[in-house]
Design an enzyme around this catalytic site. Structure first.
Site, mmCIF file in Angstrom:
data_model
loop_
_atom_site.group_PDB
_atom_site.id
_atom_site.type_symbol
_atom_site.label_atom_id
_atom_site.label_comp_id
_atom_site.label_asym_id
_atom_site.label_seq_id
_atom_site.Cartn_x
_atom_site.Cartn_y
_atom_site.Cartn_z
ATOM 1 N N ASP A 157 4.352 -30.217 -27.071
ATOM 2 C CA ASP A 157 5.300 -29.497 -27.559
ATOM 3 C C ASP A 157 6.830 -30.054 -26.975
ATOM 4 O OD1 ASP A 157 7.180 -27.207 -27.322
ATOM 5 O OD2 ASP A 157 6.011 -25.766 -26.512
ATOM 6 N N HIS A 158 7.543 -30.122 -28.050
ATOM 7 C CA HIS A 158 8.613 -31.281 -28.039
ATOM 8 C C HIS A 158 9.592 -30.698 -27.023
ATOM 9 C CE1 HIS A 158 10.120 -28.832 -31.488
ATOM 10 N NE2 HIS A 158 11.301 -29.329 -30.725
ATOM 11 N N HIS A 185 7.272 -22.576 -27.547
ATOM 12 C CA HIS A 185 8.389 -22.920 -27.217
ATOM 13 C C HIS A 185 9.252 -21.866 -26.269
ATOM 14 C CE1 HIS A 185 8.085 -26.073 -29.802
ATOM 15 N NE2 HIS A 185 8.576 -25.519 -30.837
#
Length: 501
Positions: free
Chosen positions: A182-183, A245
């Site tokens: 998950d960036h 996110h």
């Protein structure tokens, strides 16, 4: 963040001809090379169904110019870096692809010794299991320490499909070998939340229900779905952004203090937060959620289309492009403190921001004329684009009498640190190469996150909205999102820029 490992590394990118490789993965690896954060001996292997090595090299060099934070590659450094890059054409359904890959890796290791083997799946989720099976059959998943597989979201589209995907991966890889990326967790400001909370004595004592009135988390995008209309039709904002996110950001704010910075300790604390989120299935969706879809509007003075006019989108689509939620974390620290989350496309500006709104003082001794609008203290954590932290508090205005104004103290990364902020993928790729799982989602965290949003997915699927589109492109979303807070006597915080040092 780990120091660079001295163990050789082989990074294999499946789907290497795709956009993610050009935009994010290869610029990140090149920047790690420039910063001497890669091992001395490394090999990058691109795998895709089409193309050849020279075309691949030209393709990724274009990506450096367009997408790297450093801009165009230095010719001398690029010539050195590209010697570590190779390419192979292969069908993911063919055992020969994986046999050929194994031969390349073994040849590299004959010269350089045992390597960390990273297999990055920059592919549609439908082939994750297929690639994992191929790697397992070729003997590239048997080393439980050095063989690692990296997968991009979406990790399924509901709990059932997520568990099915996980079971596919577990046929060949152990859980500790799987890195769900998950960036957002690679962003410096997200990681800095832990440093801010747990390395400073000032804030942790007031980081609880006694002093915090509510928390706001906003992740807004000013662009539409662009070329991803087909994908977005099967996803929507709740799956695409909230389930991963925004719930990750919620965990960073709400988690308990750590015993150590061990990877499992960090991830255990995140799972504890998600397990404590009040089940949505027990409530009326109208009481805690708002969905929206953008219609035509303007951006930078130019007309832009609505979601239903985007390429690949059903003209009668009921897919949401905006979500606002009110969640509660039912534990001793946060009981009855609302967490307001919102995310959407084609909003007023690009912004990722967390706002901690503190309770007002217990007794306001100043008279009514002291301030036109007395605001509670707010701590604003800007994740992007202006990375930094702002504290909003009350101060006396110059002059006679006691007149109060809201003022700011700010810290910004750009003005404080001389080195440029790393891209999220640089941090995450380095952590994978080093074998550190701290910044990656574990299967139980993924499962609990789906449990949170699934009742809302089911409720919305059973009753599609007949009010779409309900906000104009370029606005801050549907009016109902403002009412979600207004019913509680609150309002969304206005986005703030970080004061420059």
């Amino acid at each position: 963040m780990n120091a660079p490992t001295s163990q050789p590394a082989v990074v294999t990118i499946f789907g290497a001809a795709g956009d993610l490789t050009k935009r994010k993965l290869m610029p990140a690896l090149y920047n790690l090379f420039l910063d001497k954060q890669l091992p001395s001996h490394f090999l990058i292997i691109g795998v895709a169904r089409r193309g050849d090595e020279q075309n691949f090299r030209d393709y990724i060099k274009e990506g450096m110019t367009e997408f790297s934070r450093r801009g165009a590659a230095d010719p001398k450094k690029w010539a050195e870096f590209i010697q570590h890059v190779t390419y192979t054409v292969g069908d993911f359904t063919s055992p020969k692809t994986f046999t050929h890959l194994a031969e390349k890796i073994h040849k590299f290791e004959e010269t350089n010794g045992q390597s960390s083997r990273i297999f990055y799946l920059s592919t549609p989720p439908a082939v994750f299991g297929l690639i994992a099976d191929g790697l397992g059959a070729a003997g590239l998943a048997s080393d439980k320490v050095n063989d690692r597989i990296v997968i991009e979201k979406p990790f399924g589209r509901d709990l059932e499909s997520s568990e099915a995907l996980n079971n596919e991966l577990l046929k060949s890889f152990d859980e500790k070998q799987i890195y769900r990326i998950d960036h957002y967790l690679g962003k410096e400001t997200v990681q800095n939340i832990l440093a801010f909370r747990f390395a400073n004595a000032l804030y942790e004592p007031v980081w609880n229900r006694r002093y915090v009135d509510h928390v706001q988390i906003t992740v807004s995008e000013d662009v539409g779905v662009e070329k991803r209309g087909g994908y977005y039709e099967t996803s929507g904002a709740l799956r695409d952004m909230v389930q991963n996110h925004l719930l990750q950001l919620l965990c960073m704010v709400a988690m308990e203090p750590l015993v150590s910075f061990d990877a499992d300790e960090v991830r255990n604390k995140k799972v504890d937060v998600l397990k404590a989120v009040r089940p949505l299935g027990r409530m009326n969706p109208h009481d805690y959620s708002v969905r929206g879809q953008y219609g035509p509007g303007t951006k930078d003075g130019l007309a832009v289309p609505g979601y239903r006019q985007e390429t690949g989108v059903d003209p009668k689509s009921t897919t949401e492009t905006f979500v606002a939620l009110k969640l509660y974390v039912d534990n001793w620290r946060w009981q009855d403190v609302p967490f307001y989350l919102r995310t959407g496309k084609r909003l007023s500006r690009k912004l990722s921001q967390i706002v901690i709104v503190f309770r007002p003082v217990p007794h306001l001794m100043f008279d009514a004329n002291a301030s036109e609008s007395f605001e509670p203290n707010r701590l604003i954590i800007n994740i992007q684009p202006d990375e930094g932290i702002i504290l909003k508090f009350q101060a006396k205005e110059p002059g006679a009498g006691m007149r109060l104004s809201t003022v700011s103290m700010g810290f910004d990364y750009e003005g404080t640190f001389t080195s440029s902020s790393r891209e999220a993928y640089e941090t995450l790729l380095q952590e994978v190469i080093s074998g550190d799982t701290t910044l990656f989602m574990r299967d139980d965290q993924e499962r609990v996150a789906w449990n949170i949003v699934e009742p809302l997915l089911e409720a919305w699927a059973s009753r599609p909205s007949n009010a779409f589109p309900n906000y104009s492109a370029g606005s801050w979303g549907p009016e109902a999102a403002d009412m979600l807070l207004a019913r509680d006597g609150r309002s969304w915080a206005n986005p703030m820029l970080i004061p420059k040092s």
